[in-house]
Design a protein around this motif. Structure first.
Motif, short mmCIF file in Angstrom:
data_model
loop_
_atom_site.label_atom_id
_atom_site.label_comp_id
_atom_site.label_asym_id
_atom_site.label_seq_id
_atom_site.Cartn_x
_atom_site.Cartn_y
_atom_site.Cartn_z
N GLY A 142 -13.85 -6.10 -18.46
CA GLY A 142 -15.24 -6.52 -18.64
C GLY A 142 -15.51 -7.90 -18.07
O GLY A 142 -16.52 -8.13 -17.38
N LYS A 143 -14.60 -8.83 -18.34
CA LYS A 143 -14.76 -10.19 -17.82
C LYS A 143 -14.67 -10.21 -16.30
O LYS A 143 -15.45 -10.88 -15.61
CB LYS A 143 -13.69 -11.09 -18.43
N GLN A 144 -13.72 -9.46 -15.75
CA GLN A 144 -13.53 -9.46 -14.30
C GLN A 144 -14.68 -8.77 -13.58
O GLN A 144 -15.08 -9.19 -12.48
CB GLN A 144 -12.21 -8.77 -13.96
N LYS A 167 -11.47 -12.98 -2.74
CA LYS A 167 -11.15 -13.17 -4.14
C LYS A 167 -10.43 -11.96 -4.71
O LYS A 167 -10.64 -10.82 -4.27
CB LYS A 167 -12.42 -13.46 -4.95
N ILE A 168 -9.56 -12.21 -5.70
CA ILE A 168 -8.77 -11.17 -6.36
C ILE A 168 -9.39 -10.86 -7.71
O ILE A 168 -9.75 -11.77 -8.47
CB ILE A 168 -7.31 -11.64 -6.52
N TYR A 169 -9.51 -9.56 -8.04
CA TYR A 169 -10.14 -9.13 -9.28
C TYR A 169 -9.19 -8.24 -10.09
O TYR A 169 -8.89 -7.12 -9.68
CB TYR A 169 -11.45 -8.39 -9.00
N ASN A 170 -8.74 -8.77 -11.20
CA ASN A 170 -7.81 -8.08 -12.09
C ASN A 170 -8.42 -6.78 -12.62
O ASN A 170 -9.57 -6.75 -13.06
CB ASN A 170 -7.49 -9.03 -13.25
N ARG A 171 -7.66 -5.70 -12.57
CA ARG A 171 -8.02 -4.36 -13.05
C ARG A 171 -9.08 -3.66 -12.21
O ARG A 171 -9.68 -2.69 -12.63
CB ARG A 171 -8.48 -4.40 -14.51
N MET A 172 -9.30 -4.13 -10.99
CA MET A 172 -10.17 -3.40 -10.07
C MET A 172 -9.35 -2.35 -9.34
O MET A 172 -8.23 -2.61 -8.91
CB MET A 172 -10.84 -4.34 -9.07
N THR A 173 -9.88 -1.15 -9.22
CA THR A 173 -9.22 -0.10 -8.47
C THR A 173 -9.29 -0.41 -6.98
O THR A 173 -9.88 -1.42 -6.57
CB THR A 173 -9.88 1.27 -8.75
N THR A 174 -8.75 0.47 -6.16
CA THR A 174 -8.79 0.26 -4.72
C THR A 174 -10.18 0.52 -4.14
O THR A 174 -10.40 0.31 -2.94
CB THR A 174 -7.76 1.14 -4.00
N ARG A 195 2.98 -9.01 -3.64
CA ARG A 195 1.87 -8.97 -2.68
C ARG A 195 2.18 -7.98 -1.55
O ARG A 195 1.31 -7.22 -1.13
CB ARG A 195 1.62 -10.37 -2.10
N LYS A 196 3.42 -7.99 -1.09
CA LYS A 196 3.82 -7.05 -0.05
C LYS A 196 3.75 -5.61 -0.54
O LYS A 196 3.41 -4.70 0.23
CB LYS A 196 5.25 -7.38 0.41
N ALA A 197 4.05 -5.41 -1.83
CA ALA A 197 4.03 -4.06 -2.41
C ALA A 197 2.62 -3.59 -2.76
O ALA A 197 2.43 -2.46 -3.19
CB ALA A 197 4.91 -4.02 -3.66
N GLY A 198 1.65 -4.47 -2.59
CA GLY A 198 0.26 -4.07 -2.83
C GLY A 198 -0.18 -4.17 -4.27
O GLY A 198 -1.09 -3.45 -4.70
N TYR A 199 0.41 -5.09 -5.03
CA TYR A 199 0.01 -5.27 -6.42
C TYR A 199 -1.34 -5.98 -6.53
O TYR A 199 -2.02 -5.88 -7.55
CB TYR A 199 1.05 -6.10 -7.18
N VAL A 200 -1.69 -6.74 -5.51
CA VAL A 200 -2.98 -7.44 -5.49
C VAL A 200 -3.61 -7.33 -4.11
O VAL A 200 -2.90 -7.13 -3.11
CB VAL A 200 -2.84 -8.96 -5.86
N TRP A 201 -4.90 -7.49 -4.05
CA TRP A 201 -5.62 -7.51 -2.78
C TRP A 201 -6.93 -8.26 -2.99
O TRP A 201 -7.36 -8.50 -4.12
CB TRP A 201 -5.89 -6.10 -2.26
N GLU A 202 -7.55 -8.64 -1.91
CA GLU A 202 -8.76 -9.45 -1.98
C GLU A 202 -9.99 -8.64 -1.60
O GLU A 202 -9.92 -7.71 -0.79
CB GLU A 202 -8.65 -10.66 -1.05
N GLY A 231 -2.26 7.28 -13.99
CA GLY A 231 -3.55 6.61 -13.92
C GLY A 231 -3.89 6.13 -12.53
O GLY A 231 -3.39 6.66 -11.53
N LEU A 232 -4.71 5.11 -12.46
CA LEU A 232 -5.18 4.56 -11.19
C LEU A 232 -4.40 3.30 -10.83
O LEU A 232 -3.96 2.55 -11.71
CB LEU A 232 -6.67 4.25 -11.27
N TRP A 233 -4.23 3.09 -9.55
CA TRP A 233 -3.58 1.87 -9.04
C TRP A 233 -4.61 0.75 -9.06
O TRP A 233 -5.67 0.86 -8.44
CB TRP A 233 -3.07 2.12 -7.63
N VAL A 234 -4.31 -0.32 -9.79
CA VAL A 234 -5.29 -1.40 -9.93
C VAL A 234 -4.70 -2.73 -9.47
O VAL A 234 -3.49 -2.92 -9.43
CB VAL A 234 -5.80 -1.54 -11.38
N CYS A 235 -5.60 -3.65 -9.17
CA CYS A 235 -5.21 -5.00 -8.78
C CYS A 235 -4.73 -5.76 -10.01
O CYS A 235 -5.33 -5.67 -11.09
CB CYS A 235 -6.42 -5.70 -8.17
N GLY A 236 -3.64 -6.48 -9.87
CA GLY A 236 -3.07 -7.23 -10.98
C GLY A 236 -3.62 -8.64 -11.07
O GLY A 236 -4.43 -9.07 -10.24
N PRO A 237 -3.18 -9.39 -12.10
CA PRO A 237 -3.64 -10.78 -12.25
C PRO A 237 -3.01 -11.68 -11.19
O PRO A 237 -1.82 -11.59 -10.90
CB PRO A 237 -3.14 -11.16 -13.66
#
Length: 651
Positions: free
Chosen positions: A469-471, A432-439, A421-428, A406-412
């Motif tokens: 949907g919420k994010q 702001k950080i958005y859960n389940r947003m793709t790159t 964070r270093k591994a790129g599990y989340v980004w801004e 699948g796609l690499w997405v931002c986590g909660p």
């Protein structure tokens, strides 16, 4: 042959429908239904507009369309989200996004409770109050640790009705059915931000051009990437729905979204030819699967010694591997002993309960794979009197079942640490950080679209759709001053989409059989068969017992280059064939991603799903990591690379 431009000199130009909304949801399955149900709740107080676009009809769209006999992900009172993470990690051979899996585990039960509230009959444990709902303390009838039995022929209808009711309650929410979105578009003024989508009606001569401030893509996984085992008169029979064409992977990848674990695929062991479900027979009816000698192939531990340390727990792919090894040694066919299972159950319970269990056994098929009954009838098989053959199917690409591409997405945000964070599990995005947003900024996904996070199934896909949907609404509200801008016109998009129609009309008289043979074009079916042949013979299909190697994969890349040229010459003589042409182009893009990922990962991480015969071992020291890839939307250049795996939940 060169790609030809469509000028509508030969085919009729479609009417163009242009729309601009705040949130666009693409798809109509469980994930999309969850997304729109939740999005309406959060969008309504702020007056945001929502549009859901489904290629099919919402009531029977997606993987649950035909029905289902169990909800396969329900945590309940006896499990914890941490337990769920351990199960998923074990089954997917040690590499998952644990933040995403845990996040799903803590939310999924709420969707199941909604299903029951909406009218889905969920079976209760024998001897407990059958009228007590799960949310009220009812005890479900477990068919396994994570599964609960349901009467689910109308499962999708119930969930779709709730989604439609949510939209009906809000004057700024609407949905379009029978409209196939085939292309995403980036913003022309802001780098790496999705701005629009384009597609066409499969019933009317119309092209749709839709601008949006955020998009959720939830079009399911990919089927018919590989040549199916059911061919000729059985063509089109598959385990997963044939309308899943990899659109969830192909369209985001084209605009630069990062993909992950696209080397992973799911090879389900199912009743031969009918693809009937085996899980309930194993878990509820305690049936055994044996080789032709009556031996339990899963007892042959010598087959899995070299796949340590993942040979201790017999995960899905490992069980497949043990069956395949017996097949290769001439010990097939394999049998599900349905007759013995029912006979043994009759010895332990009274006649009334035995009859009820037998009825439940057949309901398992009528709820979700009625075609299996046709196979039994055609082969004079009475499954209560004789066993039925089982067989590993052709590969499928998905991220919601026992697979994780699948796609690499931002986590909660709340589940992260310095390592993730270093591994790129989340980004801004703008702080702001958005859960389940793709790159790609503003582009969200769920269900089969979220990579490295399998075992969601129907309930998890719905719950993940609600998260997305919420994010997505939150993203729009935080960026309300944004106006989508696209450098392509609606007319240009219409010409691109209708190119196969123009090609057919221009050259149909060159041949006396324009629907089958023509030197100027190929049909969508011919293109599909070419793709299936390449993937089956070179990229670990059924014909070689799921085996491949660097030399085979390299040769496949050469043939895929030729096939890409062929894709520009697909012709369509009506809207149905135009749909097939675009589906097959999405399949091609997805298949190429799959091929390149298998070539990049130099090990056999998933024995029983595929084998790199030149690296037929598991190499945790070098490859317990994510394999990701990305395409530059401007140049088309594709690169594969590693991302670090981070363990969050202890063993």
């Amino acid at each position: 042959m060169e790609r030809e431009a469509c000028t509508f000199s030969y085919c009729e130009k479609p009417a163009i429908v242009e729309k601009e909304v705040d949130l666009l949801i693409i798809g109509g399955g469980m994930g999309a239904c969850g997304a729109v149900y939740e999005a309406v709740k959060w969008a309504k107080p702020h007056g945001l507009s929502i549009l859901l676009v489904d290629k099919a009809a919402l009531e029977r769209s997606g993987a649950v369309a035909q029905g289902l006999s169990a909800i396969n992900t329900y945590i309940g009172r006896d499990n914890k989200p941490e337990d769920y993470v351990r199960m998923v990690r074990t089954d997917l051979m040690g590499i998952i996004r644990e933040d995403l899996v845990f996040d799903l585990g803590r939310h999924v039960d709420d969707s199941v409770h909604l299903f029951e509230k909406w009218g889905l009959p969920i079976w209760k444990a024998i001897g407990t109050d059958k009228n007590l709902k799960l949310e009220e303390g009812g005890v479900p009838r477990r068919t396994g640790r994570w599964q609960v039995a349901i009467s689910g022929e109308s499962y999708k209808c119930i969930v779709a009705e709730a989604a439609k009711s949510a939209m009906a309650s809000y004057d700024k929410a609407e949905y379009l059915e029978r409209v196939f979105i085939v292309k995403l578009l980036l913003d022309s003024k802001e780098e790496n931000r999705v701005a629009a989508a384009a597609g066409f009606s499969v019933r009317e001569n119309k092209v749709y051009f839709i601008k949006a401030k955020a998009i959720i893509i939830a079009c399911g996984g990919a089927v018919h990437i590989y040549r199916p085992r059911s061919v000729l008169e059985g063509m089109g029979r598959a385990w997963y729905p044939v309308w899943n064409a990899g659109s969830t992977y192909a369209m985001p990848f084209q605009v630069g979204a990062e993909a992950t674990m696209m080397e992973n695929r799911f090879v389900p062991a199912r009743f031969k030819d009918g693809y009937g479900p085996v899980g309930t027979w194993f878990l509820l009816f305690k049936a055994t699967a044996t080789n032709a000698r009556g031996e339990d192939y899963c007892a042959k531990t010598e087959y899995i010694e070299k796949y340590a340390p993942y040979n201790k727990n017999l995960g899905t792919c490992i069980r497949n591997h043990m069956m395949i090894e017996d097949f290769k040694r001439g010990l097939g066919p394999m049998y599900m002993n349905t007759d013995k299972a029912l006979a043994e159950l009759a010895k332990t319970i009274d006649a009334k309960h035995a009859k009820e269990l037998e009825s439940e056994a057949w309901e398992d098929f009528l709820d979700m794979t009625v075609g299996q009954v046709g196979v039994w009838l055609g082969n004079n098989i009475e499954p209560d009197k004789m066993p039925s053959e089982i067989m590993p199917a052709e590969p499928y690409l998905l991220g919601s079942h026992a697979g994780c591409c699948g796609l690499w997405v931002c986590g909660p945000e709340d589940l992260q640490n310095d390592a993730t964070r270093k591994a790129g599990y989340v980004w801004e995005y703008k702080g702001k950080i958005y859960n389940r947003m793709t790159t790609v900024n503003g582009l969200f996904t769920c269900g089969d679209g979220v990579g490295a996070s399998g075992h969601k199934f129907s309930s998890g896909s719905h719950a993940e759709g609600r998260i997305a949907g919420k994010q997505a609404v939150r993203f729009i509200l935080n960026n309300r001053d944004y106006t989508p801008s696209v450098d392509k016109t609606a007319d240009e998009l219409a010409a691109e989409i209708y190119a196969p129609m123009e090609l057919f009309e221009k050259y149909k008289t060159v041949s006396t059989t324009p629907y089958t043979v023509n030197p100027q074009y190929i049909t969508p079916k011919q293109f599909l068969f070419r793709l299936n042949k390449i993937m089956d013979e070179y990229v670990a299909g059924t014909i070689g017992w799921y085996s491949t190697s660097e030399t085979l994969l390299t040769k496949a890349l050469y043939y895929m280059e030729l096939l890409e040229e062929d894709s520009y010459r697909m012709a369509a003589w009506d809207l149905h064939q135009l749909m097939r042409a675009w589906e097959n182009y999405h399949r091609f893009l997805t298949a190429r991603m799959h091929l390149r990922h298998i070539l990049f990962r130099q090990e056999t991480r998933y024995p029983g799903y595929y084998y790199r015969e030149d690296f037929n071992f598991i190499d945790d020291a070098n490859w317990r990591c994510f394999v990701n890839s990305k395409m530059d939307p401007k140049t088309g250049e594709i690169k594969e690379f590693k991302r670090e795996y981070v363990q969050l939940i202890p063993d």
